[in-house]
Design a protein around this motif. Structure first.
Motif, PDB file in Angstrom:
ATOM      1  N   UNK A 121     -20.213  -2.751 -12.041  1.00  0.00           N
ATOM      2  CA  UNK A 121     -20.731  -1.401 -12.123  1.00  0.00           C
ATOM      3  C   UNK A 121     -20.143  -0.722 -13.364  1.00  0.00           C
ATOM      4  N   UNK A 170      -6.842   2.593   3.025  1.00  0.00           N
ATOM      5  CA  UNK A 170      -7.930   2.177   2.141  1.00  0.00           C
ATOM      6  C   UNK A 170      -9.051   3.199   2.139  1.00  0.00           C
ATOM      7  N   UNK A 207      -6.542  -7.025  -3.491  1.00  0.00           N
ATOM      8  CA  UNK A 207      -7.686  -7.044  -4.420  1.00  0.00           C
ATOM      9  C   UNK A 207      -8.586  -5.849  -4.148  1.00  0.00           C
ATOM     10  N   UNK A 208      -8.907  -5.665  -2.863  1.00  0.00           N
ATOM     11  CA  UNK A 208      -9.828  -4.581  -2.527  1.00  0.00           C
ATOM     12  C   UNK A 208      -9.223  -3.233  -2.916  1.00  0.00           C
ATOM     13  N   UNK A 209      -7.964  -3.034  -2.511  1.00  0.00           N
ATOM     14  CA  UNK A 209      -7.364  -1.719  -2.744  1.00  0.00           C
ATOM     15  C   UNK A 209      -7.203  -1.457  -4.236  1.00  0.00           C
ATOM     16  N   UNK A 222     -13.752 -10.162  -0.639  1.00  0.00           N
ATOM     17  CA  UNK A 222     -12.880  -9.489  -1.600  1.00  0.00           C
ATOM     18  C   UNK A 222     -13.389  -9.701  -3.016  1.00  0.00           C
ATOM     19  N   UNK A 223     -13.769 -10.954  -3.333  1.00  0.00           N
ATOM     20  CA  UNK A 223     -14.271 -11.228  -4.676  1.00  0.00           C
ATOM     21  C   UNK A 223     -15.558 -10.454  -4.912  1.00  0.00           C
ATOM     22  N   UNK A 233      -6.409 -11.981  -7.222  1.00  0.00           N
ATOM     23  CA  UNK A 233      -7.531 -12.916  -7.063  1.00  0.00           C
ATOM     24  C   UNK A 233      -7.017 -14.347  -7.064  1.00  0.00           C
ATOM     25  N   UNK A 248     -12.523  10.656  -3.128  1.00  0.00           N
ATOM     26  CA  UNK A 248     -13.340  11.041  -4.281  1.00  0.00           C
ATOM     27  C   UNK A 248     -14.779  11.350  -3.922  1.00  0.00           C
ATOM     28  N   UNK A 302      -6.482 -10.630  -0.520  1.00  0.00           N
ATOM     29  CA  UNK A 302      -7.732  -9.862  -0.395  1.00  0.00           C
ATOM     30  C   UNK A 302      -7.450  -8.381  -0.186  1.00  0.00           C
ATOM     31  N   UNK A 342     -10.721   1.722 -10.220  1.00  0.00           N
ATOM     32  CA  UNK A 342     -12.015   2.154 -10.753  1.00  0.00           C
ATOM     33  C   UNK A 342     -12.119   3.668 -10.792  1.00  0.00           C
ATOM     34  N   UNK A 343     -11.204   4.354 -10.094  1.00  0.00           N
ATOM     35  CA  UNK A 343     -11.334   5.813 -10.086  1.00  0.00           C
ATOM     36  C   UNK A 343     -10.836   6.399 -11.402  1.00  0.00           C
ATOM     37  N   UNK A 383     -17.489  -3.711  -8.108  1.00  0.00           N
ATOM     38  CA  UNK A 383     -16.866  -2.547  -8.739  1.00  0.00           C
ATOM     39  C   UNK A 383     -16.772  -2.750 -10.246  1.00  0.00           C
ATOM     40  N   UNK A 384     -16.395  -3.979 -10.654  1.00  0.00           N
ATOM     41  CA  UNK A 384     -16.200  -4.200 -12.076  1.00  0.00           C
ATOM     42  C   UNK A 384     -17.499  -4.241 -12.846  1.00  0.00           C
ATOM     43  N   UNK A 426      -8.885  -2.829  -6.736  1.00  0.00           N
ATOM     44  CA  UNK A 426     -10.163  -2.687  -7.437  1.00  0.00           C
ATOM     45  C   UNK A 426     -10.690  -1.277  -7.272  1.00  0.00           C
ATOM     46  N   UNK A 427     -10.661  -0.821  -6.008  1.00  0.00           N
ATOM     47  CA  UNK A 427     -11.206   0.507  -5.772  1.00  0.00           C
ATOM     48  C   UNK A 427     -10.305   1.562  -6.410  1.00  0.00           C
ATOM     49  N   UNK A 461     -16.381  -7.524  -3.644  1.00  0.00           N
ATOM     50  CA  UNK A 461     -16.041  -6.127  -3.942  1.00  0.00           C
ATOM     51  C   UNK A 461     -15.532  -6.015  -5.376  1.00  0.00           C
ATOM     52  N   UNK A 462     -14.668  -6.948  -5.732  1.00  0.00           N
ATOM     53  CA  UNK A 462     -14.116  -6.957  -7.086  1.00  0.00           C
ATOM     54  C   UNK A 462     -15.245  -6.987  -8.111  1.00  0.00           C
ATOM     55  N   UNK A 516      -8.192   6.259   0.322  1.00  0.00           N
ATOM     56  CA  UNK A 516      -8.247   6.011  -1.107  1.00  0.00           C
ATOM     57  C   UNK A 516      -9.670   6.156  -1.633  1.00  0.00           C
ATOM     58  N   UNK A 517     -10.630   5.553  -0.906  1.00  0.00           N
ATOM     59  CA  UNK A 517     -12.020   5.589  -1.379  1.00  0.00           C
ATOM     60  C   UNK A 517     -12.631   6.967  -1.189  1.00  0.00           C
ATOM     61  N   UNK A 554       0.841  -1.197   0.000  1.00  0.00           N
ATOM     62  CA  UNK A 554       0.000   0.000   0.000  1.00  0.00           C
ATOM     63  C   UNK A 554       0.876   1.248   0.000  1.00  0.00           C
TER      64      UNK A 554
END
Lengths: 141, 802
Positions: free
Chosen positions: B795, B692, A132-134, B785-786, A70, B699, A129, A140-141, B792-793, A136-137, B788-789, B695-696, A50
């Motif tokens: 969407x 995290x 993956x979470x970090x 995790x999957x 994944x 925005x 995980x 997407x930005x 997001x994807x 993905x988010x 969330x993946x 990061x979210x 991170x």
């Protein structure tokens, strides 16, 4: 997003994150006897990644460490399940661990424990995980 | 696991291979492989015939969950064996028939045969399990597999509707049956039927006896399509015809009959049982036969006829319960009802099975099942006509077929019940012969209608989608075998009496045969000029008369308004239920995280606080407290300050940073209290999660707190204060009540090195002592995790499409 040209952060991060990862691996292996273990080790590795992410960006990180997180999660789960199921081969209940002491070159008398294998699964899943979470988010930005 | 257990689960095992056989041997019809299973099982079960007819039973135990008293105990007695032979025997014939009925090129045979085998195994499990929980499990398996079979042609809307209907009704009954089983267990402490039978005397005194009985009967009535639950059966006719022949005439719908027969020794001494079973059965008999006459679809007629015949058997089982009130076996005339029930059960399986197959043949060869379009097929399909003639005459109760014999016995049983002087049977009992007679007249009418309108009269070639001709020989074998049995059992009824009927009756009424006696079954073909014979003559006379004048009185069927029919009630109930639950879900699931948190925390507080109060568990004990150090005070102040900062923060980033401060302070507390592992975990998690969130939330728009109403904020404040108070109270009480439970830590301290060779207790607990926790935890995390993946994807994908 606009990336500030933060030379100091980037330079420090390169060195620091390497140290953090080394330390996290140490934590992971030391887990059975001193604070640490798969969960904490994994989290700390993730934290190092991170940090790299913050200093650089997703693309750079993917270029340097081209992992599919994944798949890493899935692999970790598989390792955890398989090592737990391994006990079944010896007619022991699921998740029974075994250990013994060995004389290894360089390390001397060392205890080897099947719990470490199970912990490897945990370690991989945790990294997988978190990243993956970090990712993905972040992507997407 | 004995051979018997393997026999029961064999269809399940075989089902696994079906898809491979279907894919691997494209040019051989998969049915040929499937056929081996019921055939082998039939031969296997035949071996038990000498055993059960000698009055013996076979029990095999297989321990499943012994600590809960749930074991897979297979029990073969006369009743179970009779059903097992029906399931495998008719099963073989149906599979043979289906090979010609379902074309291997067009149909998804692998699905079909997997479901069929699943069903066969489930049915065997139901009739051969002694343990009620195991029986229940198989019972629901039959519901599920029949759902799949009815919905086999799932692209047809009617199929889906019928499948759903049968599922909803039979599973509802199954669940109430589970309730009955639980009540029985509470009363007796056992799930074993054989043990329950021994206790029936004491069970009757229990106040839960009647509720248990009602719940179990509900299960049996829904499965056996008794009024008013019969509505699912006609819609289930959307299934392929082999399925209808198998499930909806010979086996599954008889599971309810089986259950009533099986539980008779436990419940039947009660008068309520007698009235309920006999009464519902009799009314179903009437209602089914009455409604069968108005149907125009061949399978529709047969469906209502099945309902009515099931009612007949059910009422006989109810009437047979009267026998339990007399000790002498020899002069016990009420036993005749049970004998008739078993006999008619066999007869019904033979003639109805063959009739369904005939309906299938007619449908297959002409393309329609509508009797308004059919007619005059006798010359084109002579063999089918002959089978149909045998089947319908047997169904109508005409000599010399087997249906005649059991119908006579049924009429006799309804007459004899008039002399029974318990439960006000001698006054109200007059309803039995009257309704039975009326119902039999209608049975006669629809049987004749079925035969005449299909095969006699004028051939209307222009109304038939296909040019009719006789069915291929393979398709005819099965109905011919069943038709032959109808004739054979008609002429030689005593072929069955000693080998099959007697053991089954002994299993239904075990308390009467205790002292080494035997039930004497002798069915006469000619029984003299008795009242029941005159009743039969009356039935034929009136039936013919009414059939001839059918057009004049058929109008009465249209008198019942649609919304008062049970189907109407079901449809509206389903519609209202759907819209109601949709509105409820809409109301509760707002899509806002804060609403869900409100539910969670509200529930949490209500449960925990009320438990604390009810149990009077709250106590404060200050004798063991450690002294408070200055660092701890400072840390507590920092925590409080940062927590309050979150409340008043104007931007999200400030809140997150403040939240992180709380987390780091907690980690420091762990350090103070010498829990390095926890501290380490907390620190790392805090770091990662703050990163995290940053990061979210970077925005997201600024928080606009002004939009929220004051009442909403007050509610939040109340809830959060309550949560805090609850947790504090629990923590203090848990600490003060430490004498109630011994701490588990000592066990871990003692054993960490000894058992797991570890030095770090936390880690040993994680990977070893409580490894399952960790395993499932990482599974949950992985799924999250999957999730969330994916969210997001997808969407993103949707946005691109939109």
């Amino acid at each position: 997003m606009k990336k500030p040209n933060d030379v100091i952060l980037q330079t420090v991060t390169t060195v620091i994150s390497f140290i953090i990862i080394l330390f996290s691996i140490n934590l992971f292996f030391a887990g059975h006897y001193t604070p640490g273990g798969g969960f904490i080790g994994g989290l700390m590795t993730a934290a190092a990644l991170v940090l790299l992410l913050l200093a650089y960006d997703v693309k750079t990180l993917n270029k340097v460490l081209p992992f599919n997180y994944q798949v890493m999660t899935a692999a970790g789960l598989l390792i955890a399940v398989l090592t737990s199921a391994g006990a079944l081969l010896f007619n022991e209940p699921f998740l029974t661990h075994a250990y013994d002491y060995f004389d290894l070159p360089l390390l001397g008398k060392t205890s080897l424990h099947t719990a470490v294998l199970f912990d490897t699964g945990v370690y991989l899943v945790v990294i997988g995980i978190t990243m993956t979470i970090i990712q993905t988010i972040g992507e997407s930005e | 696991m004995s051979l018997l257990h393997i026999a029961i689960v064999l269809p399940f095992i075989a089902a696994v291979f079906i898809p491979f056989l279907f894919k691997g041997f494209r040019n051989i019809h998969t049915g040929w492989f499937v056929l081996l299973v019921p055939l082998a099982l039939f031969i296997y079960f035949i071996q038990y015939l000498p055993v059960t007819s000698g009055g013996q039973t076979v029990s095999k135990t297989f321990e499943w969950i012994p600590s809960l008293g749930i074991n897979f105990n297979a029990h073969v007695d006369g009743l179970g064996l009779l059903f097992a032979l029906l399931i495998t025997g008719i099963g073989s014939l149906v599979v043979l028939y289906s090979i010609y009925y379902l074309a291997k090129e067009k149909e998804a045979l692998h699905n079909f045969y997997v479901y069929l085998l699943m069903f066969m195994g489930a049915m065997l499990g139901v009739v051969l399990s002694d343990n009620l929980i195991v029986l229940y499990m198989f019972w629901e398996f039959t519901s599920i597999s029949s759902f799949l079979l009815i919905g086999y042609w799932y692209d047809k809307e009617r199929s889906r509707y019928g499948a759903q209907k049968s599922m909803l009704i039979t599973v509802f009954g199954g669940l109430s049956m589970l309730g009955g089983i639980v009540l029985l267990y509470i009363m007796s402490g056992t799930f074993s039927i054989q043990e329950l039978i021994g206790m029936s005397g004491s069970l009757m005194q229990d106040p839960m006896f009647i509720p248990a009985m009602l719940l179990i009967l509900l299960g049996a009535f829904t499965k056996s399509a008794q009024f008013p639950f019969h509505v699912w059966l006609p819609d289930a006719m959307e299934a392929p015809t082999p399925v209808s022949a198998y499930l909806h005439s010979a086996t599954m719908v008889k599971a309810g009959i089986y259950l009533v027969a099986r539980m008779s020794p436990v419940f039947a001494e009660s008068g309520i049982w007698l009235w309920l079973v006999a009464g519902f059965g009799l009314f179903t008999l009437f209602w089914g036969s009455f409604n069968a006459v108005k149907q125009t679809d061949l399978k529709g007629i047969l469906a209502f006829s099945t309902i009515s015949q099931l009612g007949l058997i059910m009422s006989l089982l109810g009437l047979g319960a009267a026998a339990l009130h007399f000790d002498q076996l020899d002069e016990n005339i009420y036993m005749g009802a049970t004998i008739a029930a078993v006999f008619h059960l066999i007869n019904h399986a033979t003639f109805k099975g063959s009739l369904f197959m005939v309906a299938g043949i007619v449908d297959h060869e002409t393309g329609t099942r509508d009797i308004r379009n059919l007619g005059g097929l006798v010359n084109l399909m002579p063999i089918t006509f002959t089978i149909a003639l045998i089947g319908t005459f047997s169904m109508a109760g005409l000599p010399p077929f087997n249906g005649f014999l059991s119908k006579e016995m049924f009429l006799l049983a309804t007459l004899e019940i008039l002399e029974f002087n318990l439960f006000s049977m001698d006054t109200w009992g007059i309803l039995f012969p009257v309704i039975a007679w009326i119902a039999s007249v209608f049975t006669f009418i629809y049987s004749i209608m079925l035969l005449f309108k299909t095969f006699l009269g004028k051939l209307q070639l222009d109304k038939l989608p296909k040019k009719p001709h006789e069915a291929p020989i393979g398709m005819l074998i099965s109905p011919i075998v069943l038709g032959a049995l109808v004739v054979v059992f008609g002429f030689f009824p005593n072929l069955l009496s000693k080998s099959m009927i007697k053991p089954a009756v002994e299993a239904i009424l075990p308390s009467l045969v205790e002292s080494g006696q035997e039930v004497y079954v002798n069915i006469y073909f000619w029984h003299g000029f008795t009242p029941e014979l005159f009743m039969t003559l009356g039935i034929v006379l009136f039936g013919t008369l009414l059939y001839a004048t059918l057009g004049k009185w058929q109008g009465i069927y249209n008198r019942i308004p649609e919304q008062f029919t049970i189907n109407g009630v079901y449809d509206r109930g389903l519609e209202k239920g759907e819209s109601g639950s949709f509105r409820l879900t809409e109301g509760v699931m707002t899509g806002y995280m804060r609403t869900y948190l409100l539910y969670i925390f509200g529930f949490f507080v209500a449960i925990l606080l009320s438990t604390l109060v009810v149990r009077d568990a709250f106590s404060i004990d200050t004798s063991n407290l450690a002294e408070i150090r200055i660092y701890e005070v400072i840390l507590a102040v920092v925590m409080l300050a940062s927590a309050i900062t979150i409340l008043f923060a104007k931007s999200r980033l400030t809140s997150i940073v403040a939240l992180g401060a709380v987390g780091y302070s907690v980690a420091l507390f762990f350090v103070f209290f010498r829990a390095p592992d926890l501290a380490l975990t907390q620190l790392v998690i805090e770091t990662v999660s703050v990163a995290l969130f940053l990061l979210c939330f970077y925005h997201l728009p600024e928080i606009s707190r002004k939009e929220e109403r004051m009442g909403f904020r007050l509610g939040n404040a109340v809830i959060s204060i309550l949560v805090g108070v609850t947790i504090t109270l629990i923590a203090i009480s848990a600490y003060s009540n430490s004498s109630v439970f011994e701490s588990i830590s000592q066990y871990h301290i003692d054993n960490v090195y000894k058992l797991a060779a570890g030095g770090n207790m936390v880690n040993v607990i994680l990977v070893d002592f409580r490894g399952f926790d960790t395993l499932f935890e990482i599974c949950v995390l992985g799924i999250a995790a999957l999730g969330i993946y994916a969210m997001v994807h997808f969407r993103g994908v949707r946005r691109q499409k939109g």
